[in-house]
Design a protein around this motif. Structure first.
Motif: not given
Length: 134
Positions: A26-29, A35-37, A67-72, A108-111
């Motif tokens: 979660h933190k890494a995402a 960083q990308s923004l 760059e392409r990043f896949v979210l967990p 918003s990223l939630s876990r």
């Protein structure tokens, strides 16, 4: 006395470390999105051209330039952006301008019970992170 303090520290650290391990993705995402923004804003300013960060919520992918990043999969993602930046079901972007401004928005990223909001100010383009408990 010193041994008692160390023992107390280990006693408190154990539950915190266990809780932190489950949320490391979660933190890494969040770090990657921030960083990308920020990189997109810097690129827009330095190259004097509009730059976007795109999100495909169905595929769980964020893109910027090459760059392409896949979210967990454990992390739920939500994008709030202007209607102009929506490009289909579950797809949208946040755009940065050469003057440093942006279209603004929120990712918003939630876990589990933890929600991290990444806000992009439309006027300044600045990126900030705010934590909430769900």
């Amino acid at each position: 006395m010193v041994l008692a303090i160390i023992a107390l520290g280990y006693g408190l650290a154990g539950p915190l470390i266990g809780k932190g391990q489950g949320s490391s993705e979660h933190k890494a995402a969040v770090r990657q999105v921030v960083q990308s923004l920020k990189a997109a804003r810097n690129q827009a300013i330095s190259e004097r051209k509009e730059t976007t960060v795109g999100f495909d919520l169905k595929e769980r992918v964020m893109t910027r330039a090459d760059e392409r990043f896949v979210l967990p999969t454990e992390v739920e993602i939500k994008l709030d952006t202007t209607a102009k930046e929506l490009s289909g079901e579950g797809k949208g972007a946040i755009r940065f301008y050469p003057d440093g401004g942006s279209t603004g928005g929120r990712v918003s990223l939630s876990r589990k019970e933890r929600l991290l909001r990444i806000d992009v100010d439309w006027l300044s383009g600045r990126v900030s992170v705010h934590e909430e408990q769900i």
